[in-house]
Enzyme design. Structure first.
Site, PDB file in Angstrom:
ATOM      1  N   PHE A   1       0.878  -1.200   0.033  1.00 33.94           N
ATOM      2  CA  PHE A   1      -0.048  -0.062  -0.085  1.00 33.94           C
ATOM      3  C   PHE A   1       0.812   1.403   0.039  1.00 33.94           C
ATOM      4  O   PHE A   1       0.776   2.169  -1.001  1.00 33.94           O
ATOM      5  CB  PHE A   1      -0.923  -0.192   1.287  1.00 33.94           C
ATOM      6  CG  PHE A   1      -2.048  -0.930   1.148  1.00 33.94           C
ATOM      7  CD1 PHE A   1      -3.266  -0.746   0.484  1.00 33.94           C
ATOM      8  CD2 PHE A   1      -1.905  -2.422   1.595  1.00 33.94           C
ATOM      9  CE1 PHE A   1      -4.301  -1.706   0.147  1.00 33.94           C
ATOM     10  CE2 PHE A   1      -2.919  -3.188   1.268  1.00 33.94           C
ATOM     11  CZ  PHE A   1      -4.214  -2.889   0.875  1.00 33.94           C
ATOM     12  N   GLU A   2       1.749   1.574   1.052  1.00 36.00           N
ATOM     13  CA  GLU A   2       2.393   2.599   1.402  1.00 36.00           C
ATOM     14  C   GLU A   2       3.688   2.508   1.669  1.00 36.00           C
ATOM     15  O   GLU A   2       3.998   2.408   2.815  1.00 36.00           O
ATOM     16  CB  GLU A   2       1.519   3.764   2.043  1.00 36.00           C
ATOM     17  CG  GLU A   2       1.903   5.279   1.950  1.00 36.00           C
ATOM     18  CD  GLU A   2       1.142   6.177   2.803  1.00 36.00           C
ATOM     19  OE1 GLU A   2       0.627   7.065   1.962  1.00 36.00           O
ATOM     20  OE2 GLU A   2       0.663   5.812   3.833  1.00 36.00           O
ATOM     21  N   GLN A   3       4.404   2.524   0.728  1.00 33.19           N
ATOM     22  CA  GLN A   3       5.971   1.972   0.790  1.00 33.19           C
ATOM     23  C   GLN A   3       6.949   3.410   0.389  1.00 33.19           C
ATOM     24  O   GLN A   3       6.855   3.690  -0.631  1.00 33.19           O
ATOM     25  CB  GLN A   3       6.294   0.893   0.364  1.00 33.19           C
ATOM     26  CG  GLN A   3       7.153  -0.087   0.841  1.00 33.19           C
ATOM     27  CD  GLN A   3       7.565  -1.409  -0.065  1.00 33.19           C
ATOM     28  OE1 GLN A   3       6.299  -1.664  -0.724  1.00 33.19           O
ATOM     29  NE2 GLN A   3       8.723  -2.019   0.045  1.00 33.19           N
TER      30      GLN A   3
END
Length: 536
Positions: A368-370
């Protein structure tokens, strides 16, 4: 001369088109953002990245997409004084089902703002758009069969249930009859259709044999667009199956283009294998090559005969050398870098007074959010050096340098916090799937406050991290196995099929967004003899 690959590093599934004297190649980007890479050339030898068109949420949002999903096999074309781009956003890889959503976007210039997309269908992947000379447009894609027993028309792999043809227009979308025009050869895994027309024949190029060492470019033809299509006398135009000593392997999935002087060319997907423990792996992923072709009896053949793609092509143009790429400050994100999945990069990084500031977000395994900003590995051997400053307050925070393929295949050197002090550590995932177990090969190494220079040296399957806090570079732990950072590594060639990256990463699983400040990044290609492998 041309020395293949023309697009080194992860640049798979090349779709080529010509507009006047200008050539453009679009390649797959999978889970990396922005979506689709488009390179430009005027001589077919030297290529420049000019656009990544899928650069906003309306065109692409891949948050939650699994590894090796996202943008598969784009098709770039030009008609009606506009560029047309067909692309697939794949939402599922494992199992019997595929959720593969197909879209079309258009733009008057290659590097402009592309239109919000038309949704087309989801019946299969790797679609293309053919503009016939009567002005009609035809949408072509493979059909995916999720049933345990498919139609049986092509027993080699009946999940790939033929190539579908249907008329399409911007105003009406898909309309008219759906025709299954081609079921492929006995090589199976028939996908990636491209139509072109020449001398009254419709030609259908497909990719067969999968993404690995049995890959091939297959050609068929018909007098009518909806068939029946007859196979090439050799079935395939390009393939390296059964020739393991050829320096280029995995050749397939390309597209035909004709030069202004009538010379025939064909792009193809390729790999450059390196041997490790008696097995090949492609350290630089799936790349783009090109071959000159000839026509005989209205059939296309490689210029030099046979099916093996050329390592070099004689042409009266000098290929520019590949030099080190050094960023001693960051005034913007350099063009060779991408990030993963999200259309909201402002949550991941910003540029501040010559530094690239990474905001720690989710873990290395997140879909998702890296906060991972990285560039392609373009060479079997290279060094990377980066300088950063980071003040973690918890072992749940880290920032550093990473060689990355996906959540199951990476090695990283990170500044973190252990036992009340700032330290360095190594974290690896050696392909353990699906658990994604981590390997911590060394005890934490205490370091003083202030900037740290981290570097990595890669040569084939050999990989070694170093660190420098001001007293000279020192090794950080033992060498790592770089063969894991490849398609073939651990999971096998059809479980993952993107490419190796190297870059900067910050994670903060406390959710507090700890920031790391990077002030330098240098990538330097090194000499490497692939015939001697990686031994040191």
């Amino acid at each position: 001369m041309i020395r293949n690959p023309i697009l080194p590093g992860f640049n798979a599934d090349p779709s080529i088109c010509r507009v006047g004297d200008d050539y453009y190649i679009a390649t797959s980007t999978f889970e990396w953002y922005p979506g689709v890479q488009i390179h430009h050339s005027r001589d077919l030898v030297n290529w420049t990245l000019v656009s990544r068109p899928l650069n906003r949420a309306a065109l692409l949002d891949m948050r939650g997409n699994p590894d090796s999903c996202g943008i598969w096999a784009p098709c770039l074309s030009y008609a009606d004084k506009r560029f047309w781009l067909v692309y697939t956003d794949v939402k599922r890889l494992e199992g019997d089902w595929k959720d593969a959503h197909n879209y079309i976007t258009t733009c008057g210039t290659i590097d402009g703002d592309w239109s919000d997309p038309w949704y087309v269908n989801s019946s299969g992947f790797d679609p293309s758009l053919f503009h016939d000379d009567d002005g009609r447009k035809w949408f072509v894609n493979m059909q995916w069969n999720h049933r345990q027993a498919g139609s049986g028309v092509n027993p080699a792999n009946d999940r790939f249930d033929g190539i579908l043809l249907q008329e399409w227009s911007p105003a009406r979308g898909l309309f008219g009859p759906v025709t299954n025009i081609y079921h492929g050869t006995d090589r199976g895994l028939t996908e990636a259709p491209h139509l072109f027309k020449r001398n009254g024949w419709y030609y259908l190029t497909t990719a067969e044999g999968g993404t690995g060492y049995d890959h091939a470019v297959t050609l068929s033809r018909s007098r009518q667009i909806d068939g029946p299509y007859e196979d090439h006398p050799d079935k395939h135009v390009i393939s390296t199956k059964g020739v393991p000593n050829h320096p280029i392997q995995r050749a397939g999935h390309g597209q035909y283009v004709e030069a202004p002087d009538g010379t025939a060319w064909h792009t193809y997907l390729m790999g450059r294998p390196v041997m490790h423990d008696g097995k090949p792996f492609c350290a630089t992923g799936r790349e783009t090559g090109i071959a000159r072709c000839v026509w005989r009896d209205d059939w296309l053949y490689l210029e030099h005969g046979g099916l093996l793609p050329p390592e070099t092509v004689d042409i009266d143009v000098t290929q520019k050398p590949r030099d080190a790429v050094i960023h001693d400050r960051f005034d913007s994100l350099p063009s060779e870098f991408q990030w993963l999945r999200t259309p909201q990069p402002d949550r991941l990084f910003r540029v501040d007074d010559g530094a690239l500031v990474l905001i720690g977000r989710e873990s290395i395994g997140s879909w998702f959010e890296q906060s991972l900003v990285a560039r392609r590995q373009e060479d079997p051997a290279y060094t990377v050096e980066t300088t950063l400053d980071f003040a973690p307050q918890s072992y749940q925070q880290g920032a550093g340098l990473i060689t990355y393929y996906n959540r199951h295949k990476f090695h990283g050197a990170f500044i973190t916090y252990e036992d009340g002090q700032r330290c360095l550590t190594l974290i690896s995932c050696n392909g353990d799937w699906p658990a994604g177990a981590l390997d911590h090969p060394i005890a934490p190494v205490p370091i003083p406050d202030g900037p740290v220079t981290l570097s990595v040296q890669v040569a084939g399957a050999y990989q070694q991290f170093h660190f420098d806090t001001g007293d000279g570079a020192q090794p950080l732990g033992p060498p790592r196995d770089a063969s894991h950072i490849s398609d073939e590594g651990a999971q096998g060639e059809h479980a993952s099929f993107t490419g190796a990256f190297v870059g900067m990463m910050a994670y903060d699983i406390t959710g507090m967004g700890a920031e790391a400040r990077y002030t330098r990044f240098a990538y330097t290609p090194q000499e490497f003899d692939r015939t001697k492998g990686e031994d040191r």
